[in-house]
Design a protein around this motif. Structure first.
Motif, PDB file in Angstrom:
ATOM      1  N   ILE A 247     -55.932 -33.865  11.217  1.00  0.00           N
ATOM      2  CA  ILE A 247     -56.088 -33.166  12.496  1.00  0.00           C
ATOM      3  C   ILE A 247     -54.767 -33.121  13.255  1.00  0.00           C
ATOM      4  N   TRP A 248     -54.039 -34.233  13.282  1.00  0.00           N
ATOM      5  CA  TRP A 248     -52.837 -34.291  14.115  1.00  0.00           C
ATOM      6  C   TRP A 248     -51.510 -34.113  13.375  1.00  0.00           C
ATOM      7  N   LEU A 249     -51.473 -34.340  12.071  1.00  0.00           N
ATOM      8  CA  LEU A 249     -50.208 -34.229  11.351  1.00  0.00           C
ATOM      9  C   LEU A 249     -49.600 -32.825  11.410  1.00  0.00           C
ATOM     10  N   PRO A 250     -50.395 -31.745  11.279  1.00  0.00           N
ATOM     11  CA  PRO A 250     -49.787 -30.406  11.412  1.00  0.00           C
ATOM     12  C   PRO A 250     -49.114 -30.197  12.761  1.00  0.00           C
ATOM     13  N   ALA A 251     -49.694 -30.761  13.833  1.00  0.00           N
ATOM     14  CA  ALA A 251     -49.083 -30.616  15.156  1.00  0.00           C
ATOM     15  C   ALA A 251     -47.751 -31.354  15.225  1.00  0.00           C
ATOM     16  N   VAL A 252     -47.688 -32.535  14.613  1.00  0.00           N
ATOM     17  CA  VAL A 252     -46.422 -33.277  14.565  1.00  0.00           C
ATOM     18  C   VAL A 252     -45.359 -32.435  13.867  1.00  0.00           C
ATOM     19  N   ARG A 253     -45.707 -31.864  12.741  1.00  0.00           N
ATOM     20  CA  ARG A 253     -44.751 -31.033  12.002  1.00  0.00           C
ATOM     21  C   ARG A 253     -44.345 -29.808  12.806  1.00  0.00           C
ATOM     22  N   ASP A 254     -45.309 -29.191  13.482  1.00  0.00           N
ATOM     23  CA  ASP A 254     -44.998 -28.003  14.286  1.00  0.00           C
ATOM     24  C   ASP A 254     -44.013 -28.332  15.402  1.00  0.00           C
ATOM     25  N   HIS A 255     -44.160 -29.521  15.986  1.00  0.00           N
ATOM     26  CA  HIS A 255     -43.260 -29.915  17.068  1.00  0.00           C
ATOM     27  C   HIS A 255     -41.845 -30.192  16.563  1.00  0.00           C
ATOM     28  N   LEU A 256     -41.713 -30.590  15.316  1.00  0.00           N
ATOM     29  CA  LEU A 256     -40.404 -30.970  14.776  1.00  0.00           C
ATOM     30  C   LEU A 256     -39.721 -29.849  13.994  1.00  0.00           C
ATOM     31  N   TRP A 257     -40.479 -29.218  13.078  1.00  0.00           N
ATOM     32  CA  TRP A 257     -39.842 -28.302  12.134  1.00  0.00           C
ATOM     33  C   TRP A 257     -39.302 -27.016  12.745  1.00  0.00           C
ATOM     34  N   PRO A 258     -39.864 -26.440  13.818  1.00  0.00           N
ATOM     35  CA  PRO A 258     -39.286 -25.197  14.348  1.00  0.00           C
ATOM     36  C   PRO A 258     -37.808 -25.318  14.674  1.00  0.00           C
ATOM     37  N   GLN A 259     -37.357 -26.514  15.012  1.00  0.00           N
ATOM     38  CA  GLN A 259     -35.954 -26.692  15.352  1.00  0.00           C
ATOM     39  C   GLN A 259     -35.047 -26.512  14.145  1.00  0.00           C
ATOM     40  N   CYS A 260     -35.647 -26.494  12.960  1.00  0.00           N
ATOM     41  CA  CYS A 260     -34.859 -26.367  11.737  1.00  0.00           C
ATOM     42  C   CYS A 260     -34.712 -24.923  11.285  1.00  0.00           C
ATOM     43  N   GLU A 261     -35.367 -23.996  11.978  1.00  0.00           N
ATOM     44  CA  GLU A 261     -35.288 -22.608  11.560  1.00  0.00           C
ATOM     45  C   GLU A 261     -33.835 -22.140  11.606  1.00  0.00           C
ATOM     46  N   GLY A 262     -33.361 -21.624  10.500  1.00  0.00           N
ATOM     47  CA  GLY A 262     -31.995 -21.139  10.429  1.00  0.00           C
ATOM     48  C   GLY A 262     -30.988 -22.222  10.095  1.00  0.00           C
ATOM     49  N   ALA A 263     -31.423 -23.470  10.094  1.00  0.00           N
ATOM     50  CA  ALA A 263     -30.504 -24.572   9.780  1.00  0.00           C
ATOM     51  C   ALA A 263     -30.325 -24.654   8.273  1.00  0.00           C
ATOM     52  N   ARG A 264     -29.090 -24.842   7.844  1.00  0.00           N
ATOM     53  CA  ARG A 264     -28.797 -24.912   6.422  1.00  0.00           C
ATOM     54  C   ARG A 264     -28.552 -26.341   5.965  1.00  0.00           C
ATOM     55  N   SER A 265     -28.501 -27.269   6.890  1.00  0.00           N
ATOM     56  CA  SER A 265     -28.200 -28.647   6.515  1.00  0.00           C
ATOM     57  C   SER A 265     -29.444 -29.344   5.998  1.00  0.00           C
TER      58      SER A 265
END
Length: 204
Positions: A123-141
């Motif tokens: 229930i909550w793990l997808p929300a954790v990922r959503d809060h973190l992963w958007p910041q990686c959009e376009g990041a190549r590192s």
């Protein structure tokens, strides 16, 4: 209409009573007679609504997951993605575990009944990922992504550990005044500087 309303109240009372019994005794140790007594409902009425203990356990798990989902949606609404949102969500989830026996029971039942109604973490793990992963959009590192995955893993470990503490009655340790939620906030304060530093290093 009055009969229907009474049936809904009876069912709700049974789910709450079952949650208390499962929370204390676990699935195998729970007794239908005890649930009937706690709900102040006859065994006939209990079996009318829930013909087997498994049906009661499913209802408790579904209710616990619904309560958790509502909290996740409320805490995530209008919240900017980032570590602060993850911290607020994780602390809120631990406090929910401390305060709501239906949620605690649903977590315990998920561990004791792998084929049951669902897992709390889902229930909550997808929300954790959503809060973190958007910041990686376009990041190549790849390093930045590794840091974010490490934070995700850390949240899973922290919440799993907090759930175990609450289950063992260690939410407030001997001589301590902090709840499990307060203890988690303290842990986050100690680690957040390192998490931020890790991201900065990877971006450098």
């Amino acid at each position: 209409m009055a009969i229907q309303g009474r049936a809904v109240r009876t069912r709700d009372a049974l789910v709450r009573a079952a949650a208390a019994e499962f929370d204390e005794a676990g699935y195998e140790g729970a007794r239908l007679s005890r649930i009937s007594e706690l709900a102040d409902v006859s065994m006939g009425a209990l079996t009318f609504h829930f013909p087997a203990k498994a049906a009661l356990a499913d209802a408790v798990q579904e209710e616990g997951l619904a309560i958790t989902k509502a909290l996740v949606e409320r805490l995530s609404k209008g919240c900017a993605p980032g570590l602060d949102a993850v911290i607020a969500l994780s602390v809120g989830l631990v406090r929910l575990l401390e305060e709501d026996p239906v949620v605690r029971s649903s977590v315990r039942l998920a561990g004791e009944r792998p084929g049951g109604a669902g897992r709390w973490v889902d229930i909550w793990l997808p929300a954790v990922r959503d809060h973190l992963w958007p910041q990686c959009e376009g990041a190549r590192s790849a390093g930045i992504e590794e840091v974010r995955q490490a934070v995700t893993d850390m949240v899973v470990y922290l919440l799993t550990g907090a759930a175990s503490q609450v289950r063992a009655g260690l939410g407030v340790s001997a001589g301590a005044s902090r709840s499990a939620g307060e203890r988690l906030e303290r842990i986050w304060r100690l680690v957040v500087a390192g998490v931020v530093a890790g991201v900065v290093v990877e971006q450098a």
